[in-house]
Design an enzyme around this catalytic site. Sequence first.
Site, PDB file in Angstrom:
ATOM      1  N   HIS A  29      12.640   8.899  57.138  1.00  3.97           N
ATOM      2  CA  HIS A  29      11.901   8.316  58.571  1.00  3.97           C
ATOM      3  C   HIS A  29      11.048   7.016  57.884  1.00  3.97           C
ATOM      4  CE1 HIS A  29      13.061  12.071  60.099  1.00  3.97           C
ATOM      5  NE2 HIS A  29      12.564  12.649  59.069  1.00  3.97           N
TER       6      HIS A  29
ATOM      7  N   GLU B  27      19.278 -10.962  54.337  1.00  2.00           N
ATOM      8  CA  GLU B  27      19.430 -10.739  55.438  1.00  2.00           C
ATOM      9  C   GLU B  27      20.875 -11.216  55.930  1.00  2.00           C
ATOM     10  OE1 GLU B  27      15.981 -13.388  57.493  1.00  2.00           O
ATOM     11  OE2 GLU B  27      15.218 -13.308  55.358  1.00  2.00           O
TER      12      GLU B  27
END
Length: 458
Positions: free
Chosen positions: A155, A289
């Site tokens: 998480h 990216e």
Amino acid sequence: MTLWSGRFSTSMDATLWDLSESYSFDHVLYHHDIMGTKAHVRGLHASGLLSEEELEQLMVTLDDIEAEFDRGVFVRSGSDEDIHMAIERRATELAGDVGAKIHTSRSRNDQVATTLRLFTRDALVQVATATLQLVRALHEVGERNPGAYLPGYTHLQRAQPVLLSHHLNAHAWSLLRDVDRLADNRDRMNVSPLGAGALAGTSLPIQPAFTAELLGFKEPFANSMDAVSDRDFVAETLFDIAMIGIHLSRMGEELVLWTSAEFSFATLGDDFTTGSSMLPQKKNSDVAELARGKAGRLVGNLTGLLVTLKGLPLSYNRDLQEDKEPLFDSLRNVLLVLAALAGTYHSLTFNATRAAEAADDPFLVAIDIAEKLVEEGVPFRQAHEEVGKLVGEAVSSHVSLRDVVEANERYARFVNLFETGTALQQRRSPGGSGPIAAPEQARRLHDAVEQLTRRLES
Ligand code: ARG
């Protein structure tokens, strides 16, 4: 005038021509098309449809045409609709009447299916090889930083300490599944469609098994209609690549995080970063990216082809020409990202001090205290509850978990678990993240790489 213009009274409208022609993108198939055509021509000879001299003349002609492409001097004629017609047109120009025999018992439908399979079969190996190179690059980061560790996250919250090599190997294992998938795909798609003709075979005495063997296919098609309709292998390839793209996007996202000032776990080499046109201080991880961003188009290429294939009637339909551009685009882009990411990992400096500080967060020891209690006979759920209370106390009183444990006589004997790097040592179960389990994993990874490399070579 096209090679099929016999039954037409006017030539094609320019708008249809622009829509229909595929030479502008399928010329890259020339090598595999000539390979398939050579096998076809040998097959015609073996079936008595070409003489020895005709065979030899066509072989020389096809070699000459291939050399023209290799040297970049092949001239497209205005009527060359696609690569297949361009090669046949040129063969007839060079070899005369015998060139006009090339297409005997063949259709562009079985031809393009054959050419594209030959092309894809090689491309799968290229992608697999580049993927294995990235696996090696990941492995080397671990080798360069022996003993380095960082927090493992669930998480995106700090969970347990993990060796850097363990963390990067998690990516490596996903890439090894991709390579395995590419190899499976290659085995499945290795069936020759040559000899299916337009859709139903031919009255001429051809032997598809003969040409299949010449081309290194495992077997010839069993059903001519399936042979010319089937593009499953393109869809599978696009899926394989999309899956790789998704794995690369997760690695890209991680590099973006690691190189942020907030994490500061890693720095990329100047040769793998970019600057800002406005802000002089910026050093951006664009490579990561783009690795993340390319996944979108790779999934798009797969989705696009699946939609094209959906609901198509048997057998060949011109819609199938839409298989090539997504395939070429996915191949090009995945190879770009695989190579750039391999270079990025080679250039990466891991900030082991900073990562260890984060991983030595006292809260990450909570589970080890609970497991020590379990070893002493406390049921796990109870131990979890007890340690949870200690964590709650630390949070509410703004005191380190270590100090809370030390101050409590029921737990004080566990305080040594908070020593730097100790929690990592506790991760000793097979396949776990600590140094005790690491050699076994390294051996399995090495074996898997070896095995897949051999499989690709076979
Ligand atoms: N360029 C075409 C393709 O890529 C070749 C097959 C054309 N066949 C036909 N019947 N028009 O699919």
